[in-house]
Scaffold this motif. Structure first.
Motif, PDB file in Angstrom:
ATOM      1  N   LYS A  75      14.507  32.220   4.478  1.00 19.91           N
ATOM      2  CA  LYS A  75      13.259  32.508   5.199  1.00 19.91           C
ATOM      3  C   LYS A  75      13.401  32.188   6.683  1.00 19.91           C
ATOM      4  O   LYS A  75      12.942  32.933   7.533  1.00 19.91           O
ATOM      5  CB  LYS A  75      12.091  31.706   4.608  1.00 19.91           C
ATOM      6  N   ARG A  76      14.029  31.046   7.002  1.00 21.51           N
ATOM      7  CA  ARG A  76      14.208  30.652   8.405  1.00 21.51           C
ATOM      8  C   ARG A  76      15.133  31.601   9.149  1.00 21.51           C
ATOM      9  O   ARG A  76      14.955  31.822  10.334  1.00 21.51           O
ATOM     10  CB  ARG A  76      14.771  29.233   8.491  1.00 21.51           C
ATOM     11  N   SER A  77      16.140  32.120   8.449  1.00 24.45           N
ATOM     12  CA  SER A  77      17.043  33.052   9.141  1.00 24.45           C
ATOM     13  C   SER A  77      16.317  34.341   9.492  1.00 24.45           C
ATOM     14  O   SER A  77      16.628  34.981  10.489  1.00 24.45           O
ATOM     15  CB  SER A  77      18.291  33.335   8.299  1.00 24.45           C
ATOM     16  N   GLU A  78      15.319  34.710   8.689  1.00 25.00           N
ATOM     17  CA  GLU A  78      14.504  35.891   8.992  1.00 25.00           C
ATOM     18  C   GLU A  78      13.537  35.612  10.133  1.00 25.00           C
ATOM     19  O   GLU A  78      13.276  36.483  10.959  1.00 25.00           O
ATOM     20  CB  GLU A  78      13.733  36.326   7.735  1.00 25.00           C
ATOM     21  N   ASP A  79      12.975  34.384  10.176  1.00 22.56           N
ATOM     22  CA  ASP A  79      12.014  34.003  11.218  1.00 22.56           C
ATOM     23  C   ASP A  79      12.027  32.481  11.364  1.00 22.56           C
ATOM     24  O   ASP A  79      11.436  31.779  10.548  1.00 22.56           O
ATOM     25  CB  ASP A  79      10.607  34.483  10.845  1.00 22.56           C
ATOM     26  N   PRO A  80      12.692  31.934  12.399  1.00 23.54           N
ATOM     27  CA  PRO A  80      12.786  30.481  12.565  1.00 23.54           C
ATOM     28  C   PRO A  80      11.434  29.770  12.678  1.00 23.54           C
ATOM     29  O   PRO A  80      11.334  28.586  12.396  1.00 23.54           O
ATOM     30  CB  PRO A  80      13.582  30.315  13.866  1.00 23.54           C
ATOM     31  N   SER A  81      10.382  30.475  13.062  1.00 25.22           N
ATOM     32  CA  SER A  81       9.058  29.873  13.215  1.00 25.22           C
ATOM     33  C   SER A  81       8.195  29.989  11.959  1.00 25.22           C
ATOM     34  O   SER A  81       7.061  29.501  11.949  1.00 25.22           O
ATOM     35  CB  SER A  81       8.309  30.535  14.377  1.00 25.22           C
ATOM     36  N   PHE A  82       8.702  30.620  10.926  1.00 29.01           N
ATOM     37  CA  PHE A  82       7.912  30.956   9.737  1.00 29.01           C
ATOM     38  C   PHE A  82       7.129  29.753   9.197  1.00 29.01           C
ATOM     39  O   PHE A  82       5.904  29.810   9.061  1.00 29.01           O
ATOM     40  CB  PHE A  82       8.815  31.541   8.642  1.00 29.01           C
ATOM     41  N   PHE A  83       7.799  28.648   8.878  1.00 34.13           N
ATOM     42  CA  PHE A  83       7.135  27.505   8.259  1.00 34.13           C
ATOM     43  C   PHE A  83       6.279  26.730   9.263  1.00 34.13           C
ATOM     44  O   PHE A  83       5.210  26.224   8.910  1.00 34.13           O
ATOM     45  CB  PHE A  83       8.145  26.598   7.563  1.00 34.13           C
ATOM     46  N   CYS A  84       6.720  26.643  10.518  1.00 32.97           N
ATOM     47  CA  CYS A  84       5.912  25.967  11.543  1.00 32.97           C
ATOM     48  C   CYS A  84       4.597  26.717  11.762  1.00 32.97           C
ATOM     49  O   CYS A  84       3.527  26.095  11.840  1.00 32.97           O
ATOM     50  CB  CYS A  84       6.692  25.853  12.844  1.00 32.97           C
ATOM     51  N   ASP A  85       4.659  28.045  11.852  1.00 35.38           N
ATOM     52  CA  ASP A  85       3.433  28.840  11.992  1.00 35.38           C
ATOM     53  C   ASP A  85       2.498  28.614  10.812  1.00 35.38           C
ATOM     54  O   ASP A  85       1.287  28.443  10.993  1.00 35.38           O
ATOM     55  CB  ASP A  85       3.756  30.339  12.091  1.00 35.38           C
ATOM     56  N   LEU A  86       3.059  28.623   9.604  1.00 32.70           N
ATOM     57  CA  LEU A  86       2.228  28.426   8.406  1.00 32.70           C
ATOM     58  C   LEU A  86       1.500  27.085   8.445  1.00 32.70           C
ATOM     59  O   LEU A  86       0.302  27.015   8.172  1.00 32.70           O
ATOM     60  CB  LEU A  86       3.075  28.508   7.130  1.00 32.70           C
ATOM     61  N   VAL A  87       2.215  26.020   8.776  1.00 31.27           N
ATOM     62  CA  VAL A  87       1.597  24.693   8.739  1.00 31.27           C
ATOM     63  C   VAL A  87       0.574  24.510   9.861  1.00 31.27           C
ATOM     64  O   VAL A  87      -0.488  23.918   9.644  1.00 31.27           O
ATOM     65  CB  VAL A  87       2.651  23.564   8.711  1.00 31.27           C
ATOM     66  N   VAL A  88       0.844  25.019  11.055  1.00 24.96           N
ATOM     67  CA  VAL A  88      -0.131  24.905  12.147  1.00 24.96           C
ATOM     68  C   VAL A  88      -1.417  25.653  11.786  1.00 24.96           C
ATOM     69  O   VAL A  88      -2.519  25.187  12.063  1.00 24.96           O
ATOM     70  CB  VAL A  88       0.470  25.404  13.484  1.00 24.96           C
ATOM     71  N   ASN A  89      -1.266  26.780  11.123  1.00 26.30           N
ATOM     72  CA  ASN A  89      -2.448  27.563  10.740  1.00 26.30           C
ATOM     73  C   ASN A  89      -3.258  26.943   9.611  1.00 26.30           C
ATOM     74  O   ASN A  89      -4.369  27.394   9.338  1.00 26.30           O
ATOM     75  CB  ASN A  89      -2.044  29.001  10.407  1.00 26.30           C
ATOM     76  N   THR A  90      -2.736  25.890   8.968  1.00 26.45           N
ATOM     77  CA  THR A  90      -3.525  25.191   7.944  1.00 26.45           C
ATOM     78  C   THR A  90      -4.485  24.174   8.565  1.00 26.45           C
ATOM     79  O   THR A  90      -5.396  23.706   7.900  1.00 26.45           O
ATOM     80  CB  THR A  90      -2.627  24.451   6.927  1.00 26.45           C
ATOM     81  N   ILE A  91      -4.269  23.834   9.833  1.00 27.89           N
ATOM     82  CA  ILE A  91      -5.158  22.883  10.513  1.00 27.89           C
ATOM     83  C   ILE A  91      -6.462  23.601  10.826  1.00 27.89           C
ATOM     84  O   ILE A  91      -6.443  24.686  11.411  1.00 27.89           O
ATOM     85  CB  ILE A  91      -4.520  22.362  11.810  1.00 27.89           C
ATOM     86  N   PRO A  92      -7.595  23.022  10.440  1.00 31.15           N
ATOM     87  CA  PRO A  92      -8.873  23.661  10.774  1.00 31.15           C
ATOM     88  C   PRO A  92      -8.981  23.914  12.285  1.00 31.15           C
ATOM     89  O   PRO A  92      -8.516  23.109  13.093  1.00 31.15           O
ATOM     90  CB  PRO A  92      -9.912  22.639  10.317  1.00 31.15           C
ATOM     91  N   ALA A  93      -9.587  25.022  12.655  1.00 29.78           N
ATOM     92  CA  ALA A  93      -9.680  25.436  14.060  1.00 29.78           C
ATOM     93  C   ALA A  93     -10.262  24.328  14.935  1.00 29.78           C
ATOM     94  O   ALA A  93      -9.784  24.094  16.050  1.00 29.78           O
ATOM     95  CB  ALA A  93     -10.501  26.710  14.186  1.00 29.78           C
ATOM     96  N   LYS A  94     -11.284  23.618  14.446  1.00 29.34           N
ATOM     97  CA  LYS A  94     -11.898  22.555  15.260  1.00 29.34           C
ATOM     98  C   LYS A  94     -10.888  21.451  15.583  1.00 29.34           C
ATOM     99  O   LYS A  94     -10.891  20.896  16.670  1.00 29.34           O
ATOM    100  CB  LYS A  94     -13.133  21.985  14.578  1.00 29.34           C
ATOM    101  N   ASP A  95      -9.977  21.140  14.639  1.00 33.14           N
ATOM    102  CA  ASP A  95      -8.954  20.121  14.881  1.00 33.14           C
ATOM    103  C   ASP A  95      -7.799  20.674  15.703  1.00 33.14           C
ATOM    104  O   ASP A  95      -7.163  19.944  16.458  1.00 33.14           O
ATOM    105  CB  ASP A  95      -8.417  19.580  13.553  1.00 33.14           C
ATOM    106  N   ARG A  96      -7.529  21.953  15.560  1.00 32.35           N
ATOM    107  CA  ARG A  96      -6.441  22.590  16.302  1.00 32.35           C
ATOM    108  C   ARG A  96      -6.735  22.588  17.794  1.00 32.35           C
ATOM    109  O   ARG A  96      -5.830  22.555  18.619  1.00 32.35           O
ATOM    110  CB  ARG A  96      -6.247  24.022  15.799  1.00 32.35           C
ATOM    111  N   HIS A  97      -8.011  22.626  18.156  1.00 30.76           N
ATOM    112  CA  HIS A  97      -8.406  22.702  19.565  1.00 30.76           C
ATOM    113  C   HIS A  97      -9.053  21.410  20.070  1.00 30.76           C
ATOM    114  O   HIS A  97      -9.596  21.380  21.164  1.00 30.76           O
ATOM    115  CB  HIS A  97      -9.342  23.889  19.769  1.00 30.76           C
TER     116      HIS A  97
END
Length: 188
Positions: A75-97
């Protein structure tokens, strides 16, 4: 943007989870980002496994670890940001900002993990911590060397990384307390 992003890295059984739990207790306004969680969740779905058991430190997870590592590398060889993007997007928007929130990345394993947070949030926001414990200490915590796991990128890709803000020694309570004092002075 979070106030800080504390990025933890280290070998198996060095005490990353203990440090993460201590940080969560100390900093009440924190969010934990576990990079392996989205990997384990998707792996469990794809392979019909129990996701909750893959999250723990059980023999169940160890049975699948080597194959899960291979799958994650693909998965990482296809997209090195794949898992980082997934985990950041699990943070509720209010906490992300929330500019007072501290993010704790509990398990950076590759240069691409560190690069993701530095590139997207700025080096000045990222506190890079390498947690270490002696081989003897890790063995006393249940570590046993497993070929194909402990010599794979998931354990070794950051061994030669040199830009740590803190080398956090975690062999015993005294080591922990000394390193903790250094860490809390960085994250204030």
């Amino acid at each position: 943007m979070p106030k800080f992003i504390v990025v933890l890295s280290g070998k198996r059984k060095c005490g990353k989870d203990y440090l993460k739990d201590s940080l969560v207790s100390y900093y009440s306004n924190s969010s934990v980002l576990t990079l392996s969680a989205p990997l384990k969740k998707q792996y469990a779905i794809d392979h019909g496994l129990d996701y909750e058991l893959l999250l723990g430190s059980s023999d169940y997870k160890e049975r699948y670890r080597e194959d899960m590592i291979r799958w994650g590398e693909q998965k990482r060889s296809e997209d090195p940001s794949f898992f980082c993007d997934l985990v950041v997007n699990t943070i509720p928007a209010k906490d992300r900002h929330d500019e007072t929130n501290i993010w704790i990345v509990s398990d950076a394993r590759r240069p691409s993990d560190i690069d993701y947070f530095v590139r997207n949030y700025g080096r000045e926001k990222c506190i890079l911590i390498r947690v270490s414990a002696s081989h003897e200490t890790r063995m006393s915590r249940g570590f046993e060397f497993q070929p194909g796991i402990d010599d794979a990128d998931s354990e070794c890709a950051l061994d030669s990384f040199a830009n740590w803000d803190l080398l956090f020694s975690n062999n015993d309570q005294n080591d922990f307390e000394n390193s903790w004092a250094e860490l809390t002075s960085l994250v204030s």
